[in-house]
Design a protein around this motif. Structure first.
Motif: not given
Length: 174
Positions: A30-44
């Motif tokens: 997803t296009v919107i998910g790429i910038p959110l990787l910085l937040i989602s990876v540590p959260l996961v």
């Protein structure tokens, strides 16, 4: 009355890697998910450890008890006599990580699909076999026995005839 615990499932820590890879794949697609990787990876990484510790599956003499959840805790108690299928499956990613998914379907459940699905049980085949063996070893439910004595049958017949006579009388009165 407490039931004896026959087997407790333990979960493979590789489940956390599986969850992380799934998040990376979805975010990368997803296009919107790429910038959110910085937040989602540590959260996961933070949440997956807690989720894994909160998961449990316990087989007792008469039921399977599954617990999970961090904020919203869910406990499902599935009577063994209601279990109709215990499916074991693997996707390509799960196969690469050596993980299995156990899915439990029950008689009378609403909607298609599994009632409960667990990923990453260590020795999933052994846990599945333990459930099916215990289900087969359970005593059959008591069935309703029909009267077999002639006196019982005569009594039943006489009772039905009295009911029919009373119904006929009621119909005539109306």
């Amino acid at each position: 009355m407490t039931e004896q615990t026959l087997r407790n499932a333990s979960f493979d820590p590789k489940v956390k890697t599986y969850w992380l890879i799934n998040v990376l794949i979805v975010s990368g697609v997803t296009v919107i998910g790429i910038p959110l990787l910085l937040i989602s990876v540590p959260l996961v990484l933070f949440i997956s450890d807690r989720m894994l510790r909160a998961m449990s599956a316990t087989l007792t003499e008469r039921k399977l008890v599954v617990k999970r959840g961090i904020l919203f805790k869910v406990e499902k108690s599935i009577p063994l006599e209601k279990i109709t299928d215990v499916a074991m499956s693997q996707g390509p990613l799960m196969r690469a990580l050596g993980l299995d998914r156990l899915s439990f379907e029950t008689a009378g459940q609403s909607g298609p699909g599994a009632l409960v699905s667990l990923i990453g049980i260590e020795d999933a085949a052994g846990f599945r076999e333990a459930i099916l063996t215990q289900k087969d070893n359970m005593p059959a439910a008591k069935s309703v026995s029909l009267p077999t004595e002639p006196s019982d049958l005569a009594e039943l017949t006489a009772s039905v005839k009295r009911i029919e006579a009373l119904l006929a009388t009621l119909v005539k009165q109306q």
